[in-house]
Write an enzyme that holds these catalytic residues in place. Structure first.
Site, PDB file in Angstrom:
ATOM      1  N   ASN A  13       1.070  -1.363  -0.139  1.00 18.47           N
ATOM      2  CA  ASN A  13       0.402  -0.135  -0.166  1.00 18.47           C
ATOM      3  C   ASN A  13       1.139   1.050  -0.073  1.00 18.47           C
ATOM      4  OD1 ASN A  13      -1.913   1.735   0.305  1.00 18.47           O
ATOM      5  ND2 ASN A  13      -2.173   1.440   2.584  1.00 18.47           N
ATOM      6  N   LYS A  15      -0.068   4.528   0.026  1.00 13.43           N
ATOM      7  CA  LYS A  15      -0.783   5.396   0.642  1.00 13.43           C
ATOM      8  C   LYS A  15      -0.153   6.741  -0.696  1.00 13.43           C
ATOM      9  CE  LYS A  15       0.512   3.516   4.650  1.00 13.43           C
ATOM     10  NZ  LYS A  15       0.170   3.368   5.908  1.00 13.43           N
ATOM     11  N   HIS A  98      -9.421   1.320   5.158  1.00 17.41           N
ATOM     12  CA  HIS A  98      -8.027   1.800   5.922  1.00 17.41           C
ATOM     13  C   HIS A  98      -7.836   3.305   7.070  1.00 17.41           C
ATOM     14  CE1 HIS A  98      -3.834   2.197   6.907  1.00 17.41           C
ATOM     15  NE2 HIS A  98      -3.443   1.328   5.808  1.00 17.41           N
ATOM     16  N   GLU A 100      -6.556   5.523   8.329  1.00 14.59           N
ATOM     17  CA  GLU A 100      -5.732   6.607   7.828  1.00 14.59           C
ATOM     18  C   GLU A 100      -7.091   6.987   6.774  1.00 14.59           C
ATOM     19  OE1 GLU A 100      -2.467   5.711   5.593  1.00 14.59           O
ATOM     20  OE2 GLU A 100      -1.709   5.098   7.637  1.00 14.59           O
ATOM     21  N   GLU A 170      -5.967  -4.900  10.844  1.00 13.73           N
ATOM     22  CA  GLU A 170      -4.016  -3.411  10.808  1.00 13.73           C
ATOM     23  C   GLU A 170      -4.715  -2.924  12.419  1.00 13.73           C
ATOM     24  OE1 GLU A 170      -2.189  -2.455   7.067  1.00 13.73           O
ATOM     25  OE2 GLU A 170      -4.244  -1.167   7.490  1.00 13.73           O
ATOM     26  N   GLY A 176       2.873   2.231  11.343  1.00 12.70           N
ATOM     27  CA  GLY A 176       3.933   2.882  10.786  1.00 12.70           C
ATOM     28  C   GLY A 176       4.837   2.805  11.959  1.00 12.70           C
ATOM     29  N   SER A 216       4.016  -2.435  10.368  1.00 12.17           N
ATOM     30  CA  SER A 216       4.975  -2.460  10.580  1.00 12.17           C
ATOM     31  C   SER A 216       5.565  -3.700  10.299  1.00 12.17           C
ATOM     32  CB  SER A 216       5.331  -2.454  12.144  1.00 12.17           C
ATOM     33  OG  SER A 216       5.064  -0.280  12.270  1.00 12.17           O
TER      34      SER A 216
HETATM   35  P1  PGA Z   1       3.086   0.121   7.747  1.00  9.94           P
HETATM   36  O1  PGA Z   1       1.542   0.311   6.994  1.00  9.94           O
HETATM   37  O2  PGA Z   1       3.417  -1.185   7.103  1.00  9.94           O
HETATM   38  O3  PGA Z   1       3.934   1.708   7.451  1.00  9.94           O
HETATM   39  O4  PGA Z   1       2.579  -0.107   8.641  1.00  9.94           O
HETATM   40  C1  PGA Z   1       0.613  -0.246   7.162  1.00  9.94           C
HETATM   41  C2  PGA Z   1      -0.801  -0.089   6.490  1.00  9.94           C
HETATM   42  O5  PGA Z   1      -0.970   1.108   6.583  1.00  9.94           O
HETATM   43  O6  PGA Z   1      -1.476  -0.237   5.519  1.00  9.94           O
END
Ligand code: PGA
Length: 258
Positions: A13, A15, A98, A100, A170, A176, A216
């Protein structure tokens, strides 16, 4: 395949990162790796890069997708994008729900449900992200939150439609971060999600459902997750931006994993 004969799907992903040129160069480097790999590889790229990247990936097993879409088929919604436009550009799947989007754009389970229904009508596969916040986990509400995200997010979805839905667990507190969730914690939550799917749609759906872990994931921890019986793949954010790291993560899976 896992012991339950589910496909293993490793998705990136991106982003809001990468220009078209950067995206195409990345994909050209990645394709030889995915060509004969035991895992299926998906890449969710920015809208602007979908067409070029899908063209570059044509004829390879790499699946290109998007990170969001509107719930309407088309209309006067300035700045929005429709599922059929994604499909037209070459997307095969879309990430919905997601954390976010839930957090920064106030998306609710019922709104996400509408988008899922539209995406399935538009013949896109869906990766539905679910997960609890740290406060919810500390308050002992993890199962309750996951159950509501599944119940409300997938409300009205038939057993047949569910075959085109992937779940991504997640935990919001692990996205992150320097450290992911530990693999046992993720396994416990994912086994709960599978049980929940079984209660609602039946054992066959539960057995078939691909449930990814995200938060992560890095080359040095990916294998621990893939070794868990209820973790059928990964959703990778930050580490999917580097072709070297993403390739290492993909290579953590081989057919000897459980
Ligand atoms: P990350 O993000 O691997 O940077 O923690 C995962 C995600 O948001 O799908």
């Amino acid at each position: 395949m896992t012991s339950a004969n589910r496909s293993v799907i490793i998705a990136g992903n991106w982003k809001m990162y990468k220009t078209i040129e950067e995206a195409v160069a990345f994909v050209k480097e990645l394709i030889p790796l995915v060509e004969h790999h035991a895992a299926l590889v998906y890449l969710a790229v920015p809208f602007t890069a979908i067409k070029s990247v899908a063209d570059a990936a044509k004829g390879s097993p790499l699946m290109i997708g998007a990170q969001n879409m509107n719930d309407a088929s088309e209309g006067a919604f300035t700045g929005e994008i429709a599922g059929k436009m994604l499909k037209d550009a070459g997307a095969k799947f879309v990430i919905l729900g997601h954390s976010e989007r839930r957090r920064f754009f106030h998306e609710t389970n019922s709104f996400i449900n509408k988008k899922i229904k539209r995406a399935l009508l538009d013949n896109l596969q869906v990766i539905l992200c679910i997960g609890e916040t740290r406060d919810q986990r500390e308050a002992g509400k993890t199962h309750e939150v996951l159950a509501a995200q599944i119940d409300e997010g997938l409300e009205g979805i038939t057993e047949e439609q569910l075959e085109r839905v992937i779940l991504a667990y997640e935990p919001v507190w692990a996205i992150g971060m320097p450290q992911p969730a530990d693999a046992d914690t993720a396994e416990e939550a994912q086994a709960f999600c599978r049980k929940k799917i079984g209660e609602k749609w039946g054992e066959k759906s539960a057995e078939q459902m691909v449930i990814q872990y995200g938060g992560s994931v890095k080359p040095d921890n990916a294998k621990e997750f893939l070794d868990q019986p209820d973790i059928d793949g990964l959703l990778v954010g930050g580490a999917s931006l580097s072709v070297e790291d993403f390739s290492k993560i993909i290579n953590c899976y081989n057919s000897t994993n459980v």
